[in-house]
Design a protein around this motif. Structure first.
Motif, mmCIF file in Angstrom:
data_model
loop_
_atom_site.group_PDB
_atom_site.id
_atom_site.type_symbol
_atom_site.label_atom_id
_atom_site.label_comp_id
_atom_site.label_asym_id
_atom_site.label_seq_id
_atom_site.Cartn_x
_atom_site.Cartn_y
_atom_site.Cartn_z
ATOM 1 N N VAL A 1 0.840 -1.201 0.000
ATOM 2 C CA VAL A 1 0.000 0.000 0.000
ATOM 3 C C VAL A 1 0.874 1.250 0.000
ATOM 4 C CG1 VAL A 1 -1.742 1.319 1.280
ATOM 5 C CG2 VAL A 1 -1.950 -1.169 1.114
ATOM 6 N N ILE A 2 1.907 1.255 0.816
ATOM 7 C CA ILE A 2 2.828 2.394 0.868
ATOM 8 C C ILE A 2 3.484 2.605 -0.499
ATOM 9 C CG2 ILE A 2 4.974 3.269 1.891
ATOM 10 C CD1 ILE A 2 4.169 1.576 4.437
ATOM 11 N N ALA A 3 3.921 1.510 -1.113
ATOM 12 C CA ALA A 3 4.575 1.608 -2.426
ATOM 13 C C ALA A 3 3.628 2.164 -3.481
ATOM 14 C CB ALA A 3 5.107 0.238 -2.853
ATOM 15 N N MET A 4 2.376 1.729 -3.464
ATOM 16 C CA MET A 4 1.410 2.225 -4.454
ATOM 17 C C MET A 4 1.132 3.714 -4.225
ATOM 18 S SD MET A 4 0.955 -0.333 -6.341
ATOM 19 C CE MET A 4 2.601 -0.822 -5.858
ATOM 20 N N LEU A 5 1.013 4.094 -2.971
ATOM 21 C CA LEU A 5 0.687 5.482 -2.636
ATOM 22 C C LEU A 5 1.817 6.438 -3.011
ATOM 23 C CD1 LEU A 5 -1.222 7.514 -1.297
ATOM 24 C CD2 LEU A 5 -0.241 6.857 0.899
ATOM 25 N N TYR A 6 3.047 6.048 -2.744
ATOM 26 C CA TYR A 6 4.167 6.966 -2.939
ATOM 27 C C TYR A 6 5.022 6.669 -4.174
ATOM 28 C CZ TYR A 6 2.928 8.720 1.608
ATOM 29 O OH TYR A 6 2.233 9.273 2.650
ATOM 30 N N GLY A 7 4.895 5.481 -4.755
ATOM 31 C CA GLY A 7 5.713 5.119 -5.901
ATOM 32 C C GLY A 7 5.185 5.638 -7.228
ATOM 33 N N TRP A 8 3.873 5.698 -7.388
ATOM 34 C CA TRP A 8 3.299 6.173 -8.659
ATOM 35 C C TRP A 8 3.397 7.684 -8.739
ATOM 36 C CZ3 TRP A 8 2.541 3.674 -12.932
ATOM 37 C CH2 TRP A 8 2.342 2.296 -12.894
ATOM 38 N N ARG A 9 3.980 8.176 -9.834
ATOM 39 C CA ARG A 9 4.212 9.604 -10.024
ATOM 40 C C ARG A 9 3.747 10.046 -11.394
ATOM 41 N NH1 ARG A 9 6.147 12.301 -5.409
ATOM 42 N NH2 ARG A 9 6.505 10.574 -4.003
ATOM 43 N N ARG A 10 3.342 11.302 -11.475
ATOM 44 C CA ARG A 10 2.997 11.899 -12.773
ATOM 45 C C ARG A 10 4.289 12.126 -13.550
ATOM 46 N NH1 ARG A 10 -1.878 14.297 -13.640
ATOM 47 N NH2 ARG A 10 -0.824 15.686 -15.083
ATOM 48 N N LYS A 11 4.263 11.840 -14.840
ATOM 49 C CA LYS A 11 5.455 12.050 -15.672
ATOM 50 C C LYS A 11 5.736 13.530 -15.888
ATOM 51 C CE LYS A 11 5.335 7.793 -18.377
ATOM 52 N NZ LYS A 11 5.087 7.224 -19.716
ATOM 53 N N ASP A 12 4.693 14.349 -15.955
ATOM 54 C CA ASP A 12 4.896 15.767 -16.294
ATOM 55 C C ASP A 12 5.436 16.610 -15.146
ATOM 56 O OD1 ASP A 12 2.548 15.685 -14.809
ATOM 57 O OD2 ASP A 12 1.401 16.937 -16.190
ATOM 58 N N ASN A 13 5.103 16.260 -13.887
ATOM 59 C CA ASN A 13 5.558 17.119 -12.793
ATOM 60 C C ASN A 13 6.108 16.362 -11.581
ATOM 61 O OD1 ASN A 13 3.263 16.149 -11.519
ATOM 62 N ND2 ASN A 13 2.105 18.057 -11.733
ATOM 63 N N GLY A 14 6.089 15.029 -11.611
ATOM 64 C CA GLY A 14 6.652 14.243 -10.516
ATOM 65 C C GLY A 14 5.788 14.139 -9.277
ATOM 66 N N LYS A 15 4.602 14.727 -9.318
ATOM 67 C CA LYS A 15 3.718 14.649 -8.151
ATOM 68 C C LYS A 15 3.064 13.275 -8.072
ATOM 69 C CE LYS A 15 2.766 19.540 -7.683
ATOM 70 N NZ LYS A 15 1.740 20.575 -7.600
ATOM 71 N N ARG A 16 2.581 12.949 -6.878
ATOM 72 C CA ARG A 16 1.979 11.641 -6.662
ATOM 73 C C ARG A 16 0.724 11.444 -7.504
ATOM 74 N NH1 ARG A 16 1.550 12.109 -0.637
ATOM 75 N NH2 ARG A 16 -0.565 11.478 -1.042
#
Length: 140
Positions: free
Chosen positions: A81-96
């Motif tokens: 759950v932690i990995a899914m919450l913090y690992g996925w990022r937007r390509k355009d700005n790096g935000k979650r």
């Protein structure tokens, strides 16, 4: 640090770990999204961000009882759950990618540990973040 989130996903898909339909679907979505992330998909998965967050959670300590002052150890499902919450990022700005989480687990399964880790990590790693928490106790 031994990161178990990928192993947990394999165990869910193989049936080694019994989970509900929604968890299986979430694991399958993650795998599908990983395959699509090399193309025009707007998100990418960062193992570095996921592992940094898990490492932060591992620095929390018990504050009461026989385990007081010992570091907490996230279970594989919690790491996932932690990995899914913090690992996925937007390509355009790096935000979650995921900004909200609904987590429902039975008593004595680490909800307080998870909530405190999320709140603390967001406060120190996300500039300008606001952290809110709500709980409801239902008497049987």
């Amino acid at each position: 640090m031994d990161y178990k989130y990928n192993e947990y996903m394999s165990d869910v898909l193989s049936g080694k770990v019994t989970v509900c339909r929604m968890v299986k679907l979430a694991v399958k979505r993650h795998q599908k999204d990983l395959k699509e992330s090399s193309g025009a998909f707007p998100y990418t998965f960062s193992d570095e961000h996921a592992q940094n967050a898990i490492a932060f959670f591992c620095e929390q300590v018990h504050t009461k009882g026989a385990l007081a002052r010992q570091k907490l150890k996230p279970e594989p499902w919690q790491q996932w759950v932690i990995a899914m919450l913090y690992g996925w990022r937007r390509k355009d700005n790096g935000k979650r990618r995921f900004r909200r989480v609904y987590l429902q687990v039975a008593r004595k399964n680490g909800k307080t540990f998870f909530a405190s880790g999320v709140g603390l990590y967001d406060l120190v790693s996300e500039p300008g973040s606001e952290v809110y928490s709500a709980a409801r106790m239902v008497a049987a």
